[in-house]
Design an enzyme around this catalytic site. Structure first.
Site, PDB file in Angstrom:
ATOM      1  N   THR A   5       3.036  -5.469  -0.270  1.00 25.08           N
ATOM      2  CA  THR A   5       3.034  -6.837  -0.783  1.00 25.08           C
ATOM      3  C   THR A   5       1.602  -7.175  -1.103  1.00 25.08           C
ATOM      4  O   THR A   5       0.674  -6.580  -0.541  1.00 25.08           O
ATOM      5  CB  THR A   5       3.524  -7.824   0.310  1.00 25.08           C
ATOM      6  OG1 THR A   5       4.806  -7.446   0.740  1.00 25.08           O
ATOM      7  CG2 THR A   5       3.590  -9.226  -0.221  1.00 25.08           C
ATOM      8  N   ARG A   8       7.654  -7.847  -5.509  1.00 23.55           N
ATOM      9  CA  ARG A   8       8.347  -6.567  -5.322  1.00 23.55           C
ATOM     10  C   ARG A   8       8.684  -6.369  -3.853  1.00 23.55           C
ATOM     11  O   ARG A   8       7.811  -6.504  -2.997  1.00 23.55           O
ATOM     12  CB  ARG A   8       7.449  -5.428  -5.804  1.00 23.55           C
ATOM     13  CG  ARG A   8       8.032  -4.052  -5.551  1.00 23.55           C
ATOM     14  CD  ARG A   8       7.090  -2.963  -5.992  1.00 23.55           C
ATOM     15  NE  ARG A   8       7.100  -2.828  -7.447  1.00 23.55           N
ATOM     16  CZ  ARG A   8       6.398  -1.899  -8.090  1.00 23.55           C
ATOM     17  NH1 ARG A   8       5.642  -1.056  -7.415  1.00 23.55           N
ATOM     18  NH2 ARG A   8       6.440  -1.823  -9.404  1.00 23.55           N
ATOM     19  N   SER A  55       3.036  -3.196  -4.393  1.00 23.16           N
ATOM     20  CA  SER A  55       3.193  -4.520  -5.013  1.00 23.16           C
ATOM     21  C   SER A  55       3.473  -4.325  -6.478  1.00 23.16           C
ATOM     22  O   SER A  55       2.996  -3.372  -7.094  1.00 23.16           O
ATOM     23  CB  SER A  55       1.929  -5.352  -4.878  1.00 23.16           C
ATOM     24  OG  SER A  55       1.408  -5.222  -3.594  1.00 23.16           O
ATOM     25  N   GLY A 115       5.239  -7.914   5.152  1.00 25.42           N
ATOM     26  CA  GLY A 115       5.763  -7.178   6.296  1.00 25.42           C
ATOM     27  C   GLY A 115       7.245  -6.956   6.105  1.00 25.42           C
ATOM     28  O   GLY A 115       7.739  -6.887   4.998  1.00 25.42           O
ATOM     29  N   LYS A 127       8.667 -14.454  -2.189  1.00 25.19           N
ATOM     30  CA  LYS A 127       7.902 -14.264  -0.964  1.00 25.19           C
ATOM     31  C   LYS A 127       7.233 -15.537  -0.485  1.00 25.19           C
ATOM     32  O   LYS A 127       6.607 -15.534   0.577  1.00 25.19           O
ATOM     33  CB  LYS A 127       6.836 -13.192  -1.185  1.00 25.19           C
ATOM     34  CG  LYS A 127       7.447 -11.874  -1.525  1.00 25.19           C
ATOM     35  CD  LYS A 127       6.458 -10.756  -1.531  1.00 25.19           C
ATOM     36  CE  LYS A 127       7.120  -9.521  -2.112  1.00 25.19           C
ATOM     37  NZ  LYS A 127       6.248  -8.380  -2.169  1.00 25.19           N
ATOM     38  N   ASP A 166       3.196 -11.507  -5.038  1.00 19.60           N
ATOM     39  CA  ASP A 166       3.879 -10.674  -6.023  1.00 19.60           C
ATOM     40  C   ASP A 166       5.373 -10.766  -5.710  1.00 19.60           C
ATOM     41  O   ASP A 166       5.786 -11.529  -4.839  1.00 19.60           O
ATOM     42  CB  ASP A 166       3.363  -9.231  -5.944  1.00 19.60           C
ATOM     43  CG  ASP A 166       3.875  -8.523  -4.706  1.00 19.60           C
ATOM     44  OD1 ASP A 166       4.490  -7.454  -4.824  1.00 19.60           O
ATOM     45  OD2 ASP A 166       3.668  -9.073  -3.599  1.00 19.60           O
ATOM     46  N   SER A 169      -0.361  -4.901   1.694  1.00 23.58           N
ATOM     47  CA  SER A 169      -1.014  -3.634   1.325  1.00 23.58           C
ATOM     48  C   SER A 169      -1.938  -3.814   0.133  1.00 23.58           C
ATOM     49  O   SER A 169      -2.871  -3.049  -0.054  1.00 23.58           O
ATOM     50  CB  SER A 169       0.047  -2.576   1.024  1.00 23.58           C
ATOM     51  OG  SER A 169       0.835  -3.009  -0.055  1.00 23.58           O
ATOM     52  N   ASP A 220      -1.955  -1.450  -6.475  1.00 22.70           N
ATOM     53  CA  ASP A 220      -1.273  -1.069  -5.244  1.00 22.70           C
ATOM     54  C   ASP A 220       0.165  -0.689  -5.562  1.00 22.70           C
ATOM     55  O   ASP A 220       0.845  -1.406  -6.288  1.00 22.70           O
ATOM     56  CB  ASP A 220      -1.308  -2.257  -4.258  1.00 22.70           C
ATOM     57  CG  ASP A 220      -0.526  -1.959  -3.007  1.00 22.70           C
ATOM     58  OD1 ASP A 220       0.217  -2.853  -2.553  1.00 22.70           O
ATOM     59  OD2 ASP A 220      -0.664  -0.852  -2.473  1.00 22.70           O
TER      60      ASP A 220
END
Lengths: 380, 276
Positions: free
Chosen positions: A143, A161, A311, A189, A175, A159, A271, A308
């Site tokens: 994330t 995803r 994400s 998480g 989110k 984001d 992340s 990343d």
């Protein structure tokens, strides 16, 4: 027996070597015997017995497969033989009874009455680690979530995803969670953990608002979250960015899964946090305007999306100011799906090979049902 | 009375088939300050009339006199009202709030014992939250009434507890339109078009029966409520002595604070009661 209710670390099994037996003269090797018995009941394979019946999953001791029980059965026969012969049974010492009970009780683990972390298995886990058993690793969840404070309030970004290992589970998930009309929370998480925790605290905040008759404060939400997460010692894997505006002004906090918090002017989690933080660190300044704030947040999330793997997809933004909250869902779509035609697939006739043909005529059902009047077929 | 030896224990029926403790609880309710409510019919115009606009202009204060609680379901909503007679002029009336919101679209008023009311409000709010967390839907009025009534019934069938000494008037607006329910200490609930409870209940009900019409508008309903309260009140009524709560088609429970009005021409000033 108070043993199972105490903290396991404090519990010390009395050693059979502490007190010499009164009948030592009868069985000279009694101490060795007792020691062997103690070693037997605490043997390592004890804890690694496969559990065939899931109902006994908490129990380490399986009496059906334990060879010692069969020995005990033989012992019962011996006792009966003695009784038949008219001999008196030897009196059991209280110490051995206590030892026996403790051993029996370690077999069935008691669950704590209240919530929170149960320490019952810590000793076993330590033992297993020493023996070389590898603890299951953590699944990295991807994330990028960010937040920053601007001159009128707080901007949160995330984001969209959701991943399950290497697979994208949800390409456009939400989110940014609602906590109060003036407080929103981004969650990284385990998705289930963040949803459950934010729902629960949102509910508690609502009840608190009714009780006090006032707008909720960000520190209230923060304290409720951190005390819940601390109680579960990091096993509720929720890393949150909490932001809002209340009577005391705009606030931005981060909450870590173990329950620690930070209060910051800008924050990133997940992340993709390093990618997003690089954008913040280079471009953040105090006194940003609303447009600048939204632009900076979008830039940071896009940095996370493109750099990343965990994400991706779109950018969600939430702007909270005094008296007004704007949730800009899918504020930016930097990853549009370029599809083929909306008509879908089109196959011309003759492209599919016909292997066999079977024609079945459908006959109309013509059966009539007569309804009989009256009768006592169905008495009420 | 032959019932007297059965009157001390709640969980024992009397020979006549009554639970005497519940009768006593109803007496406690009957000696509480009056409350009333009016529901309007759903047939009438659901949009708020344009004459609400002048309500923003303040007028001089007029005083009502009414000490009954009533709830009235108006054409496009429900009105609940209660008198707020404080034991002494030294009591800070801003700290007393007899009408409470249970959810953003459901409000409640009571007659009887205040502390019992507080406990019920707390339980109902928690149940509404639990319902929302479970079904992700705001609790319908009938469900909340049923759960509150279940709580009140629980206390009539347990050992060592006494029934609640309150009757509640629960007013709400959900997908089934405006609704008004009365819940008694026994746990039974009824739906009303207009109802009153507490002291002077018979006078209030007679007055409501005369004045109530099926297609009442909300401001008419508020006016009727105030007049009904005026009937039984000894002394001057003012905005400090009564509490009025309304819920309209916008599904937000609000308080009415009348700072100013003319006695013959009533303009309520409506304030959002809860900072949510």
């Amino acid at each position: 027996m108070q043993t199972s209710k105490q903290n396991w670390a404090e519990c010390r099994l009395p050693s059979p070597l502490d007190r010499p037996s009164l009948k030592a003269h009868r069985r000279p090797n009694i101490l060795a015997e007792r020691k062997a018995q103690h070693e037997y009941w605490r043997r390592p394979s004890f804890f690694l017995l496969p559990q065939s019946n899931p109902a006994s999953a908490g129990c380490c001791f399986n009496s059906n497969s334990d060879p010692r029980t069969k020995e005990k059965g033989k012992r019962r026969e011996r006792v009966r033989e003695r009784e038949k012969r008219g001999k008196k049974q030897p009196r059991r010492s209280p110490l051995s009874h206590r030892l026996r009970t403790q051993i029996r009780m370690t077999g069935s683990m008691d669950l704590p009455a209240k919530g929170g972390f149960s320490y019952d298995l810590c000793r076993r886990n330590d033992f297993l680690e020493k023996k070389g058993l590898k603890v299951p690793g953590f699944l990295k969840t991807g994330t990028t979530i960010v937040g920053l404070v601007f001159q009128d309030g707080v901007v949160l970004g995330a984001d969209t995803r959701a991943t399950e290992g290497p697979i994208v589970a949800d390409k456009n998930c939400e989110k940014i969670h609602f906590m109060a009309p003036n407080i929103y929370c981004c969650g990284a998480g385990t998705a289930a953990d963040t949803e459950a925790v934010t729902d629960m605290v949102s509910s508690q905040l609502q009840l608190h608002r009714y009780a006090t008759g006032r707008e909720s404060r960000v520190v209230t939400a923060l304290t409720l979250l951190k005390s819940h997460l601390f109680k579960y010692q990091g096993h509720v894997s929720a890393a949150l960015v909490l932001g809002g505006v209340d009577v005391t002004g705009p606030h931005l906090h981060t909450v870590y899964p173990h329950g620690s918090t930070d209060t910051l002017p800008f924050a990133t989690m997940g992340s993709g946090s390093l990618a997003a933080m690089s954008v913040f660190e280079s471009q953040y300044k105090e006194g940003l305007t609303r447009e600048e704030g939204i632009q900076l947040v979008s830039d940071a999330i896009r940095a996370g999306i493109f750099n990343d793997l965990g994400s991706g997809s779109n950018v969600d933004v939430c702007v909270i100011t005094k008296g007004k909250t704007e949730y800009l869902r899918n504020h930016e779509l930097p990853n549009p799906r370029t599809y083929v035609s909306s008509k879908g697939y089109s196959f011309t006739k003759g492209q599919t090979e016909v292997l066999s043909t079977k024609i079945t005529k459908i006959t109309q059902l013509k059966q009539k049902v007569e309804v009989a009047e009256g009768g006592d077929a169905m008495e009420e | 009375m032959g019932d007297s030896q059965y009157s001390f224990s709640l969980t024992t029926f009397s020979p006549s088939g009554k639970l005497v403790q519940i009768e006593h609880a109803l007496t406690a309710v009957g000696s509480g300050q009056t409350s009333l409510g009016i529901k309007g019919s759903i047939r009438a115009n659901p949009l708020p009339p344009l004459c609400f606009l002048p309500y923003l202009i303040p007028f001089t204060v007029s005083t009502f006199s009414s000490s009954i609680n009533c709830t009235i379901l108006a054409a496009n909503g429900v009105v609940i009202a209660t008198e707020k007679k404080l034991p002494s002029i030294l009591v800070d009336e801003t700290s007393v709030q007899k009408i409470q919101a249970l959810t953003p679209n459901i409000g409640v008023v009571y007659s009887g014992m205040g502390p019992d009311f507080r406990v019920l409000v707390r339980k109902s709010r928690k149940q509404a939250q639990q319902y929302y967390r479970l079904y992700k839907e705001h609790i319908p009025v009938t469900q909340l009434v049923r759960e509150t009534a279940a709580v009140m019934q629980e206390f009539t069938q347990s050992g060592g507890v006494r029934p609640f000494g309150v009757s509640l008037l629960i007013a709400g607006y959900d997908d089934n339109g405006p609704q008004l329910y009365q819940v008694d200490p026994s746990g039974s609930y009824f739906s009303w078009k207009a109802s009153a409870m507490g002291k002077n209940v018979s006078n209030a009900k007679t007055f409501l029966e005369k004045r109530y019409t099926e297609d009442m508008e909300l401001d008419d309903a508020i006016h009727t409520a105030i007049l009904t309260l005026k009937e039984g009140y000894e002394g001057q009524i003012s905005s400090n002595n009564i509490e009025i709560g309304i819920i309209r088609a916008d599904r937000e429970f609000k308080y009415v604070i009348q700072t100013q009005f003319y006695s013959h021409f009533y303009h309520p000033v409506i304030q959002s009661g809860i900072a949510l």
